[in-house]
Design an enzyme around this catalytic site. Sequence first.
Site, PDB file in Angstrom:
ATOM      1  N   GLU A  83     -30.045  11.540   7.204  1.00  0.00           N
ATOM      2  CA  GLU A  83     -31.483  10.885   6.830  1.00  0.00           C
ATOM      3  C   GLU A  83     -32.091  11.529   5.787  1.00  0.00           C
ATOM      4  O   GLU A  83     -32.107  12.448   5.243  1.00  0.00           O
ATOM      5  CB  GLU A  83     -32.220  11.280   8.334  1.00  0.00           C
ATOM      6  CG  GLU A  83     -31.594  10.816   9.603  1.00  0.00           C
ATOM      7  CD  GLU A  83     -31.599   9.276   9.608  1.00  0.00           C
ATOM      8  OE1 GLU A  83     -32.166   8.803   8.770  1.00  0.00           O
ATOM      9  OE2 GLU A  83     -30.972   8.802  10.673  1.00  0.00           O
ATOM     10  N   ARG A  93     -39.876   2.942  21.512  1.00  0.00           N
ATOM     11  CA  ARG A  93     -39.360   1.782  22.155  1.00  0.00           C
ATOM     12  C   ARG A  93     -39.196   2.140  23.617  1.00  0.00           C
ATOM     13  O   ARG A  93     -39.238   1.143  24.395  1.00  0.00           O
ATOM     14  CB  ARG A  93     -37.988   1.363  21.581  1.00  0.00           C
ATOM     15  CG  ARG A  93     -37.238  -0.052  22.227  1.00  0.00           C
ATOM     16  CD  ARG A  93     -35.990  -0.301  21.308  1.00  0.00           C
ATOM     17  NE  ARG A  93     -34.992   0.875  21.708  1.00  0.00           N
ATOM     18  CZ  ARG A  93     -34.260   1.019  22.886  1.00  0.00           C
ATOM     19  NH1 ARG A  93     -34.622   0.300  23.810  1.00  0.00           N
ATOM     20  NH2 ARG A  93     -33.375   2.081  22.807  1.00  0.00           N
ATOM     21  N   HIS A 170     -28.056  12.019  12.111  1.00  0.00           N
ATOM     22  CA  HIS A 170     -27.779  11.359  13.559  1.00  0.00           C
ATOM     23  C   HIS A 170     -26.265  11.154  13.664  1.00  0.00           C
ATOM     24  O   HIS A 170     -25.565  11.054  12.696  1.00  0.00           O
ATOM     25  CB  HIS A 170     -28.419   9.939  13.243  1.00  0.00           C
ATOM     26  CG  HIS A 170     -29.760   9.976  14.162  1.00  0.00           C
ATOM     27  ND1 HIS A 170     -31.026   9.669  13.377  1.00  0.00           N
ATOM     28  CD2 HIS A 170     -30.136   9.932  15.230  1.00  0.00           C
ATOM     29  CE1 HIS A 170     -31.847   9.522  13.909  1.00  0.00           C
ATOM     30  NE2 HIS A 170     -31.629   9.968  15.332  1.00  0.00           N
TER      31      HIS A 170
HETATM   32  N1  PCA Z   1     -31.927  10.518  19.863  1.00  0.00           N
HETATM   33  C1  PCA Z   1     -33.330   9.952  19.932  1.00  0.00           C
HETATM   34  C2  PCA Z   1     -34.214  11.268  20.321  1.00  0.00           C
HETATM   35  C3  PCA Z   1     -33.064  12.095  21.060  1.00  0.00           C
HETATM   36  C4  PCA Z   1     -31.748  11.842  20.208  1.00  0.00           C
HETATM   37  O1  PCA Z   1     -30.620  12.391  20.324  1.00  0.00           O
HETATM   38  C5  PCA Z   1     -33.794   9.555  18.545  1.00  0.00           C
HETATM   39  O2  PCA Z   1     -32.851   8.981  17.683  1.00  0.00           O
HETATM   40  O3  PCA Z   1     -35.038   9.448  18.458  1.00  0.00           O
END
Ligand code: PCA
Length: 218
Positions: A83, A93, A170
């Site tokens: 990110e 959402r 992520h």
């Molecule tokens: N993903 C969510 C919140 C916790 C997670 O593991 C997100 O992308 O916001």
Amino acid sequence: MSRAPVVLLTGFDPFDGAADNPSWEAARRLHGEVVGGHRIEAVRLPTAFGRGAAALLDALDRHRPALVLCVGLAGSRDALSLERVAVNLIDARIPDNDGAQPVDVPCVTGAPDAYFTTLPVKAALVALRDAGIAAELSMSAGGFVCNHVFYVLMHALAAEPGRPRGGFVHVPQSAGAAARRSGRVGMPLETMVAGLRLVVETALRTEDDLHFAAGTTC
Ligand code: PCA
């Protein structure tokens, strides 16, 4: 306990009815490992706007890390997403694990609109791809708890003496039943673990990030 400087590595609780969250499963496997002379301290954060950020700030206070990498699940992505931008905006959402669903409110009132990651994401992208791990840069960590924690992290680090570096990655769904059910490939947990270790290693040894075109057109 070892007196090596600390890398804080966070993952999240399961959310949205899932049984587990690969971000925490991967992070906890790295707990206690020494990477580049730094000891990894893994901490699990609640997937909740209030408690998630509070747990992060508490961990920053307790561990005084030299580097912070927060990790969350992006179930609709198939690569490790490095990110680039934390934005000061929540647009949930779905409700968080405490039932809260804030919409169109800032993460931190009166704070800057956005922060950039301070991790060398392009160097990390190259290291991951060289290792055969699917990786991409991302311009948005979404509008939910992950972006919120990322924003609160960057806001807190900006005020720290010495400005420790930090950022957010992520991970996809883990390769298994959940990924197969949703029709996605997912990623084996061991690959995520290797990838996160590589991001930490790269950040610790890279002062200035690489510069090459890695953006996308829309
Ligand atoms: N993903 C969510 C919140 C916790 C997670 O593991 C997100 O992308 O916001």
